[in-house]
Design a protein around this motif. Structure first.
Motif, PDB file in Angstrom:
ATOM      1  N   GLU A   1      43.987  49.651  43.833  1.00 10.20           N
ATOM      2  CA  GLU A   1      44.969  49.223  42.839  1.00 10.20           C
ATOM      3  C   GLU A   1      44.278  48.824  41.530  1.00 10.20           C
ATOM      4  O   GLU A   1      43.214  48.212  41.549  1.00 10.20           O
ATOM      5  CB  GLU A   1      45.792  48.049  43.368  1.00 10.20           C
ATOM      6  N   ARG A   2      44.944  49.110  40.407  1.00 13.93           N
ATOM      7  CA  ARG A   2      44.391  48.789  39.099  1.00 13.93           C
ATOM      8  C   ARG A   2      45.341  47.953  38.240  1.00 13.93           C
ATOM      9  O   ARG A   2      44.934  47.427  37.202  1.00 13.93           O
ATOM     10  CB  ARG A   2      44.019  50.069  38.347  1.00 13.93           C
ATOM     11  N   GLU A   3      46.594  47.841  38.634  1.00 15.51           N
ATOM     12  CA  GLU A   3      47.525  47.055  37.840  1.00 15.51           C
ATOM     13  C   GLU A   3      47.229  45.559  38.019  1.00 15.51           C
ATOM     14  O   GLU A   3      46.645  45.148  39.017  1.00 15.51           O
ATOM     15  CB  GLU A   3      48.966  47.364  38.232  1.00 15.51           C
ATOM     16  N   PRO A   4      47.646  44.725  37.045  1.00 16.44           N
ATOM     17  CA  PRO A   4      47.354  43.285  37.129  1.00 16.44           C
ATOM     18  C   PRO A   4      47.944  42.654  38.384  1.00 16.44           C
ATOM     19  O   PRO A   4      49.007  43.054  38.878  1.00 16.44           O
ATOM     20  CB  PRO A   4      47.996  42.714  35.851  1.00 16.44           C
TER      21      PRO A   4
ATOM     22  N   ARG B   1      41.344  42.973  35.338  1.00 14.05           N
ATOM     23  CA  ARG B   1      42.722  43.433  35.221  1.00 14.05           C
ATOM     24  C   ARG B   1      43.685  42.289  34.912  1.00 14.05           C
ATOM     25  O   ARG B   1      44.777  42.518  34.401  1.00 14.05           O
ATOM     26  CB  ARG B   1      43.152  44.178  36.480  1.00 14.05           C
TER      27      ARG B   1
ATOM     28  N   GLU C   1      43.338  41.677  30.779  1.00 13.39           N
ATOM     29  CA  GLU C   1      43.456  42.828  29.887  1.00 13.39           C
ATOM     30  C   GLU C   1      44.350  42.540  28.686  1.00 13.39           C
ATOM     31  O   GLU C   1      44.071  42.990  27.571  1.00 13.39           O
ATOM     32  CB  GLU C   1      43.989  44.033  30.675  1.00 13.39           C
TER      33      GLU C   1
END
Length: 850
Positions: free
Chosen positions: A522-525, A577, A580
């Motif tokens: 996963e890369r979303e906050p 993340r 950002e």
């Protein structure tokens, strides 16, 4: 045998008559050393006039001795056949005694014949190389035509000597010619399919030991001849067939020759990678012709470029038809996507990795490493899809891991010597004396190192497949249940092993799969509601704040090791993340904020005005700009420069002044000042910059107007746990505090503008409800100021504890509030370290800017 025979030759050669001498040479060379025919009686009379006994014994009425052994007529001549007395004596022996005698005499005469042959070759006039080459080859083929004893080992014949002479002739011929030019001897070898015939003899292993001789011949031929041989159809076809014979039998007597042969083939493919296409065989059988009986005759399609050679009629493989076609129409294996291919070279090497001989295993592993590094996509695909290489890696890794003890001391796991595959030398008694399970641990780490190096050297697509197999078959299937268990002993051991694995892995593909296994993709906050989406990641981060201090320390070490690995996803997943959008900052427009007071925002932290510090901050505890930064920018009345960067000397002094004087003890001990951290900070920051420079990190913070400040800020699960731990620094064990601050200092060293701003800038305007590293430390110091007042003789006790930690004072009576005192010392040192990091990062940025 009578010495008069050899003496006769010598005497004859010394006679002055040149024609007679030449005649003796001709007669001698016409004997069975050159041609397996017995000389006639007149020839023998002229050759051996001095020994009638030998003549009579040799030319009795018995069958020709050549029926027993090919080669020289002197090998099998039975000197006792000429007289009745000798015949009676022989008949008195039992059958077993006669057999032993015959075997002994055969060996003796074979050696003697070899000596005579070398003597003839040394003294006789030299023949043209091609004639000499043909002579040696026909001497071998005539053996199989003439002999009737197929049980005698090949070492009792002249075959090894003839093969060696053929190799010498080929090497000599190449040396006498220009580079790349093919001589008549090599042309003879290729045209008459000598390698095909030798393969057949080796497969039949007739006489016993012939397979070993054939393997040796192939190996030396490929190693000694510089011109490319594998592109020839009459070379790579028999080589491919011989490859199939290797590794068929475990612990075979020819294992050493087999691995030498396979490794020389691998090295040739490494030199010319395109040649690997010759060794990818199509598994599919397609009908080519129809026999008169109506049966389809199938032929095997070898995916290989056209060599331009047509099969020559001559001595080929009499027991096995050659491969039907050389795939003249295929230029690349990728043209046929519907067919799966055999990679027999890999299969044979995989079989030899199961050998009980460790040297054979190491050589087989080296051969596999050469093959996986070939850049040909078809070979890489065949390697991973049609061989058991991935299964070998994962199965052996799993078996070695399961052989480890259930409980091991983390210190033993962490400090065991560095292991390189194939080089580990061990002594079972010594290993057992050090700690139980050391041998099993070294075996596991050694094979892990091999898997890592293999994936590191492999072609990119093959590396990805192998790394994914390790993730699925080892990490997910075996390690994840160990890490998710509830037993504290099991958690501690598995976490220590995982930490050692992380430290040892260097290949990019395997590191990526391991990171995805630990942290997810996963890369979303993150949000507080999503931190448990990945159970393993959530569990590992929670272990940083475990009830067991040992588990907490080991898990923190694991993350410290992890964030130092060259993987951008690790840092993005753990910390970046959430930062950002910079929504940790106050999102009020500038005009809506309160006016500046004394050159700073009204809600900024000003230690000089803070009631906790106030007049307690000693002027001597602060550093002036001229003391440590000769190139620092001129001071301005504002805390912010025109480019938005806070003046570095203010940041440094902010960290150095956090701990009040009565809570400081370093200035009483020599060599523990702030400057001691500068050198380490500079080296570590330089190393981090070298790792991160290839990542797409921005050089400056994201413009404030482009940030989405409406999203509620959440620092992320990992930073949340670290800040919670940091807030309890005065109440935690010394070792836990050291590890928490070590992880935070590593994060502070990272050259990312958002992380630098969030962790190292004390003067940012935090949004309501947000905390930064500096704000957490301020709260700790406020709590410390209140608790100091309740502890008598605080400063002397603090100094004594510091000296004990440094080994300057022996352990004595127990001191009250030991945990608090140790926490204060760690806090002071951590603030000095953060100040050094801030200075080094600013200095590096100002040096690189125009």
């Amino acid at each position: 045998m009578h010495r008069c025979n050899l003496l006769t030759i010598t005497v004859s050669l010394s006679q002055p008559d040149p024609p007679e001498r030449r005649r003796h040479w001709a007669l001698f060379s016409n004997a069975s050393i050159l041609e397996p025919r017995p000389p006639s009686s007149p020839q023998i009379k002229r050759l051996f006039p001095l020994c009638r006994y030998c003549y009579e014994g040799f030319c009795g009425k018995r069958d020709s001795p050549l029926a027993d052994m090919p080669g020289s007529v002197y090998e099998t001549s039975n000197l006792d056949r000429g007289g009745n007395n000798r015949k009676k004596k022989i008949e008195e022996f039992s059958r077993s005694s006669r057999e032993k005698l015959v075997q002994s005499k055969n060996k003796m005469f074979s050696k003697f014949t070899s000596i005579l042959q070398h003597a003839v070759e040394a003294l006789a006039p030299s023949l043209p190389l091609q004639e000499d080459f043909v002579y040696h080859w026909k001497a071998i083929t005539h053996y199989y035509i003439e002999t009737s004893d197929d049980k005698a080992p090949v070492t009792d014949t002249n075959i090894p000597s003839h093969l060696e002479q053929m190799l010498d002739i080929l090497t000599q011929e190449e040396g006498e010619r220009e580079s790349g030019e093919t001589g008549p001897c090599m042309e003879y070898l290729l045209h008459h399919k000598i390698l095909e015939t030798l393969y057949t003899l080796g497969k039949a292993d007739c006489p016993p030991g012939m397979k070993q001789q054939v393997l040796t011949f192939y190996t030396k031929l490929l190693a000694h001849i510089r011109q490319p041989l594998l592109p020839h159809i009459n070379v790579h076809r028999p080589v491919q067939k011989l490859i199939r014979l290797c590794g068929e039998v475990l612990a075979a007597p020819t294992e050493n020759e087999e691995i030498q042969f396979l490794c020389i083939v691998c090295s040739k493919l490494k030199q010319d990678p395109y040649l690997v296409n010759f060794f990818l065989e199509n598994k599919s059988k397609r009908p080519e012709t129809t026999s008169p009986g109506g049966q389809e005759v199938v032929k095997e399609n070898v995916l290989a470029p056209d060599t331009g050679q047509s099969p020559a009629k001559g001595q080929g493989d009499p027991t096995e038809e050659p491969l039907a076609a050389a795939a003249a129409s295929t230029s690349s294996p990728t043209t046929n996507n519907n067919n799966s291919n055999n990679y027999n070279l890999v299969t044979s090497l995989l079989n030899l990795t199961k050998s009980p001989d460790g040297r054979i295993v190491v050589k087989a592993c080296e051969g596999l490493m050469l093959l996986v590094s070939l850049p040909e996509p078809a070979a890489a695909k065949c390697l991973t899809e049609n061989t058991e290489l991935c299964e070998l890696l994962t199965d052996r890794l799993v078996s070695f891991y399961k052989a480890l003890p259930q409980s091991m001391d983390p210190l033993d796991i962490e400090t065991v010597e560095s292991v390189n595959w194939g080089l580990d030398v061990y002594n079972l008694k010594e290993d057992a004396a050090v700690f139980t399970g050391k041998r099993a641990l070294i075996s596991f780490l050694s094979w892990l190192d091999y898997c890592d190096q293999l994936i590191k050297e492999a072609q990119k697509s093959a590396a990805a497949v192998m790394a994914k197999a390790v993730r699925e078959q080892f990490f997910v299937s075996v390690m994840e249940p160990q890490l998710m268990q509830t037993s504290e002993v099991g958690i501690l051991t598995s976490t220590a092993l995982l930490n050692r694995i992380i430290r040892q892995v260097t290949s990019e593909a395997l590191l990526q799969e391991m990171v995805y296994f630990l942290l997810g993709e996963e890369r979303e906050p993150e949000t507080p509601a999503t931190i448990a989406q990945n159970p393993l990641r959530h569990r590992l981060i929670e272990h940083c704040d475990h009830l067991s201090d040992e588990i907490s320390i080991m898990t923190l070490r694991l993350f410290e090791q992890l964030i130092q690995k060259p993987s951008q996803h690790i840092l993005h997943s753990l910390v970046l993340r959430g930062l950002e959008e910079r929504n940790y900052l106050e999102n009020k427009p500038q005009e809506e904020r309160e006016p500046l007071e004394n050159g700073q925002p009204h809600d900024a932290v000003d230690l000089e005005e803070d009631p906790l510090f106030g007049d307690d901050v000693s002027p001597d505890s602060r550093l002036s700009g001229s003391d440590w930064l000769s190139s620092s920018p001129p001071q301005s009345p504002d805390h912010l420069k025109s480019d938005g960067k806070t003046e570095v000397h203010k940041i440094v002094n902010s960290f150095l002044c956090l701990v009040p004087d009565e809570a400081k003890s370093s200035y009483h001990v020599e060599g523990t000042g702030y400057d001691t951290y500068l050198r380490d900070a500079h080296r570590q920051f330089r190393d981090y910059c070298g790792v991160c420079q290839r990542w797409d990190w921005r050089g400056n913070p994201k413009p404030f107007e482009k940030c989405n400040l409406d999203i509620p800020f959440f620092e992320g699960h990992f930073l949340k746990v670290l800040f919670d731990r940091m807030g309890r620094i005065l109440d935690q064990p010394y070792d836990v505090n050291l590890q928490v601050t070590a992880v935070l200092s590593k994060l502070s060293l990272l050259p990312h503008p958002h992380l630098h701003e969030y962790l190292l800038d004390p003067y940012i305007n935090l949004a309501p409800g947000c905390r930064s590293l500096f704000s957490v430390i301020v709260r700790v110091v406020g709590d410390l100021m209140l608790r100091i007042q309740r502890i008598p003789d605080f400063t002397p006790k603090l100094l004594l504890v510091r000296k004990r930690l440094l080994g300057l004072e022996p352990e004595g009576i127990t001191i009250d509030h030991m945990t608090l005192l140790e926490g204060v010392i760690v806090l002071e040192e951590f603030c000095k370290e953060l100040a050094a990091i801030a200075f080094v990062k600013y200095h590096a940025a100002s040096s690189s800017s125009p």
